[in-house]
Design an enzyme around this catalytic site. Sequence first.
Site: not given
Ligand code: GAR
Length: 238
Positions: A115, A180
């Site tokens: 997250h 992340e």
């Molecule tokens: C990421 O920033 C992840 O942390 C967030 O969505 C994005 C996905 O990016 N997740 C949330 O907000 C869940 N609550 P990605 O598809 O490029 O990994």
Amino acid sequence: MTRPGDRLRVGVLVSGRGSNLQALLDASSRPGYPAEIVVVISDRERAAALDRARTAGVEALVVNPKDFADREAFDLALVSELNARRVGLVCTAGFMRILSAAFTNAFAGRAMNIHPSLLPAFPGLHAQRQALEHGARVSGCTVHFVDSGLDSGPIIAQAAVPVLAGDGVEALAARVLKAEHQVYPLALRLVAEGRARMENGRTVLNLAGASERASSALVAPDLRPLAENLEDLARFTP
Ligand code: GAR
């Protein structure tokens, strides 16, 4: 039956771009990494993450919520696809649905999520916008075990990044995303090696023997950019 030396079989749930999935795929392709991604499941047909999986030679599936009567039925279909592939651990990576008890009970202590905030601050949607609206000076990302709440399970790893003067949602989201991509593969390694596990609703960490880099990455994965960012911040200080 798993044999010593077997890698942990991981399923990844996605909904969109899949950059965190890519970080996990890249990590799992390195020799010695203790987990392998065996299936990627999306709830959306057009998710770019599906192409990333196929390019890496990993099975990619769509399970469409519209094909099921309710949330439980959809979640049970996910469980059944994962079990059919003998998945031992699930990583949600930008999977934009709340999982019901039908899923979280089946994978209790065996599902993790990332997250884009320092939980328990700013759960739910638009975490980066929430951080900016509150005037947070530090944000970051959190990897946690999944329970039946919203972004509420016990925390495994976090990485902090500064919120700089002049940041908009995009700039902050990009800085958090970079963290992340470092912290999710690290957290998966910890869980796959049994160094992080969920017990009675808490995370139990055993970092004995972990490298200094691995331990410090639980706080901030890369201190150099942080220092550079702080210098930038100093320029805005009156
Ligand atoms: C990421 O920033 C992840 O942390 C967030 O969505 C994005 C996905 O990016 N997740 C949330 O907000 C869940 N609550 P990605 O598809 O490029 O990994």
